[in-house]
Design a protein around this motif. Structure first.
Motif, PDB file in Angstrom:
ATOM      1  N   ILE A  39     -43.016  21.688 136.309  1.00 39.41           N
ATOM      2  CA  ILE A  39     -42.327  22.135 135.099  1.00 39.41           C
ATOM      3  C   ILE A  39     -43.131  21.673 133.884  1.00 39.41           C
ATOM      4  N   LEU A  40     -43.357  22.601 132.949  1.00 41.80           N
ATOM      5  CA  LEU A  40     -44.092  22.282 131.732  1.00 41.80           C
ATOM      6  C   LEU A  40     -43.316  22.807 130.525  1.00 41.80           C
TER       7      LEU A  40
ATOM      8  N   VAL B 129     -39.575  26.800 128.665  1.00 42.38           N
ATOM      9  CA  VAL B 129     -39.650  25.952 129.856  1.00 42.38           C
ATOM     10  C   VAL B 129     -40.364  26.764 130.930  1.00 42.38           C
ATOM     11  N   ASN B 130     -41.555  26.328 131.315  1.00 41.06           N
ATOM     12  CA  ASN B 130     -42.381  27.078 132.266  1.00 41.06           C
ATOM     13  C   ASN B 130     -42.345  26.409 133.637  1.00 41.06           C
ATOM     14  N   ALA B 131     -42.056  27.202 134.667  1.00 46.01           N
ATOM     15  CA  ALA B 131     -42.002  26.696 136.040  1.00 46.01           C
ATOM     16  C   ALA B 131     -43.062  27.395 136.879  1.00 46.01           C
ATOM     17  N   LYS B 132     -43.719  26.603 137.739  1.00 47.87           N
ATOM     18  CA  LYS B 132     -44.675  27.157 138.709  1.00 47.87           C
ATOM     19  C   LYS B 132     -44.385  26.525 140.058  1.00 47.87           C
ATOM     20  N   TYR B 133     -44.299  27.343 141.105  1.00 49.02           N
ATOM     21  CA  TYR B 133     -43.956  26.807 142.422  1.00 49.02           C
ATOM     22  C   TYR B 133     -44.344  27.796 143.510  1.00 49.02           C
ATOM     23  N   ASP B 134     -44.341  27.302 144.733  1.00 49.10           N
ATOM     24  CA  ASP B 134     -44.531  28.149 145.917  1.00 49.10           C
ATOM     25  C   ASP B 134     -43.168  28.396 146.545  1.00 49.10           C
ATOM     26  N   GLY B 135     -42.906  29.630 146.957  1.00 49.92           N
ATOM     27  CA  GLY B 135     -41.623  29.962 147.586  1.00 49.92           C
ATOM     28  C   GLY B 135     -41.814  30.906 148.748  1.00 49.92           C
ATOM     29  N   TYR B 136     -40.714  31.506 149.163  1.00 48.36           N
ATOM     30  CA  TYR B 136     -40.739  32.397 150.320  1.00 48.36           C
ATOM     31  C   TYR B 136     -39.962  33.667 149.993  1.00 48.36           C
TER      32      TYR B 136
ATOM     33  N   ARG C  41     -44.166  32.124 139.066  1.00 47.88           N
ATOM     34  CA  ARG C  41     -43.997  31.585 137.711  1.00 47.88           C
ATOM     35  C   ARG C  41     -42.731  32.156 137.063  1.00 47.88           C
ATOM     36  N   ASP C  42     -41.931  31.239 136.500  1.00 51.81           N
ATOM     37  CA  ASP C  42     -40.728  31.622 135.774  1.00 51.81           C
ATOM     38  C   ASP C  42     -40.760  30.952 134.402  1.00 51.81           C
TER      39      ASP C  42
END
Length: 543
Positions: free
Chosen positions: A96-97, A142-149, A160-161
């Motif tokens: 989260i950034l 609020v920037n979110a970056k993650y790995d999902g399925y 990215r959200d």
């Protein structure tokens, strides 16, 4: 003749009646079969749909989050945010950034690891407001970056959200806007009247008050006087300011904040200036937006097949759209694959709703790298009329990875250890985990310590080096050998291979040279000894 003609007519009628009865029987049989087929297809659809999963999706829970309010310029506050995984599968490598947002100083980053399905995480940080910050609402991202399925359980990397949070900055202004009146619902190209009711909430009179709208950078213009003189406004006094405004034809729909600048003097003739935000909303009858969210693979290259193109369809207007259909018409170098339908039926898309759909395409092998527009055709029904639009979306075709193997060859001695040094240069697009492999042919006299060497990630025009150590077998023949070399790398979880070669010149070893020298010496000595014996024998015969 008349009797015969009547009999023939009767025979034809009987034949037609029998044919109609047979057709009714056939229709009943086929009707039952068609009904049975429909039922089987429905059951199959239910079974298939039951096998899908709920994709990973992170969201910002605004109800549980809290941000300090009523802060003035120069103040500090606490921001507590709740990140929630509302999907059915884990979110991994969550980052989260929150960067600085104009007059709001934050600049904070969190590494949250894994957030399981249904789990929430709370983050908290201190933020500060610049001393010269403007009064009103300020928006931070609020920037979110993650790995999902995805719904099939397949991993999706670098999702990215972005969410928005508001920080309200208040000031010491003695004025408040009690009422905002518009004479119409605002649409692009409209001319409208804006009436503002201003009340003096201070403890004294505001003298020589004037009001103006600051429209710098906004697609809005004032018709007539930009500044209005309101005069003296006593304690708790109310004055109206009216402006005539024009909206640009190409203004985007959405909410706009117009700064209202008020200038006045107090009883000591000290000048004061305060700025109040005035909010308006511009709507449109219908506005549809199409955009590509991602492709699989992420980088598209010439020759790729069954490329998945995910398209997000947004209804940005104020009206529900019915019977929404989107058709993809590939243009060169994009081509239609045989096994996919390029028309998607979205049904009803309500105002402010969105939907994501997937199309597939093959890329012609002769495609050149670059940004190429592709046509998407949208049909829908609104207000009992059929409408359609054509949208051209650019899609990037990337250069394919390629490698150049740089080697001057090597002279290797029989029975000795040698090192083959190879330089690898990426002359194409980026490729990760570059590895060099030696593929020894049957009969080649090389014994490698390790047949592979890891080089690393190579971007365009970057170089790396691989060192392959080996020993030349003792029974090797003296000649030049061509050693097959394979360069491997990964791109979007695919392993790419590139065939190259290197020269190895096998020469005699140091030991074999000494032995040859010794053998030569022995041969010479034997020859000299033979000559000596021959001469001595002849001398004996003479005596």
């Amino acid at each position: 003749m008349g009797e015969v003609f009547r009999k023939r007519i009767k025979m034809i009628q009987d034949t037609q009646n029998r044919g109609e009865k047979k057709m009714e029987k056939i229709d009943k049989i086929f009707g039952r079969k068609i009904l049975l087929g429909c039922l089987l297809m429905a059951l199959l659809a239910v079974q298939v749909s039951g096998q899908t999963l709920v994709p990973t999706r992170l969201t910002l829970n605004y109800d549980l989050s809290h941000i300090d309010t009523d802060l003035e310029p120069g103040d500090s506050g606490i921001m507590t945010l709740v990140i929630q995984n509302v999907g059915g599968q884990n979110a991994e490598k969550v980052e989260i950034l929150i960067p600085d947002a104009g007059d709001i100083r934050i600049s904070k980053r969190w590494y949250l690891g894994t957030i399981k399905a249904g789990e929430i995480r709370t983050i908290s940080t201190k933020f500060s407001i610049a001393k010269d910050a403007k009064i009103g609402l300020h928006t931070a991202t609020v920037n979110a970056k993650y790995d999902g399925y995805d719904r099939y359980g397949k991993i999706e990397n670098d999702i990215r959200d972005t969410w928005e949070v508001n920080v309200n900055v208040v000031g010491e202004s003695i004025f408040v806007v009690e009422d905002v009146t518009l004479d119409r619902v605002l649409k692009p190209g409209d001319t409208f009247h804006l009436k503002l009711s201003l009340r003096n909430k201070g403890i004294g009179t505001a003298f020589d008050t004037d009001a103006e709208l600051n429209l710098v950078g906004l697609p809005i213009n004032v018709i007539g006087p930009e500044k209005q003189y309101l005069g003296n406004i006593g304690k708790n006094g109310l004055k109206d300011a009216e402006f005539i405004l024009y909206l640009d034809e190409d203004i985007a729909t959405g909410a706009y904040s117009i700064p209202l600048v008020l200038n006045y003097e107090d009883m000591d003739h000290t000048p004061h200036t305060t700025t109040l935000p005035i909010g308006i909303k511009v709507i449109g009858d219908v506005q549809i937006s199409l955009g590509i969210t991602e492709t699989d693979p992420k980088e598209i290259h010439a020759g790729d097949e069954d490329v998945e193109i995910k398209v997000k369809v947004d209804n940005l207007g104020t009206k529900d759209l019915k019977n929404v259909k989107v058709t993809f018409n590939p243009e060169f170098p994009f081509e239609n694959p045989k096994s996919y339908i390029q028309m998607k039926d979205l049904g009803t898309l309500k105002a402010s709703d969105s939907s994501e759909i997937s199309f597939y395409a093959n890329i012609n092998e002769d495609a050149r790298p670059g940004r190429i527009g592709q046509i998407f055709y949208v049909e829908y029904r609104v207000d009992n009329r059929e409408e359609n639009i054509t949208v051209k979306i650019p899609i990037d075709i990337m250069e394919y990875p390629d490698f150049e193997l740089i080697s001057d060859g090597i002279r290797a001695r029989i029975g000795e250890y040698a090192e083959l040094r190879l330089k690898v240069k990426n002359t194409g697009s980026r490729c990760d985990s570059v590895t060099v492999w030696a593929l020894k042919k049957s009969g080649q006299p090389f014994d490698f310590e390790d047949k592979s060497e890891f080089v690393g990630d190579l971007d365009t025009d970057e170089e790396g080096e691989a060192v392959l150590g080996f020993t030349v077998e003792g029974d090797a023949k003296v000649k030049e050998y061509i050693l097959p070399i394979e360069i491997r790398c990964t791109r979007d979880n695919d392993v790419l291979t590139f065939s190259k070669s290197a020269k190895i010149d096998v020469v005699p070893g140091r030991r074999s040279n000494i032995m040859a020298y010794l053998v030569g010496v022995v041969v010479i000595l034997l020859i000299l000894f033979g000559i000596y014996k021959f001469k001595r024998g002849r001398k004996s015969e003479r005596e």
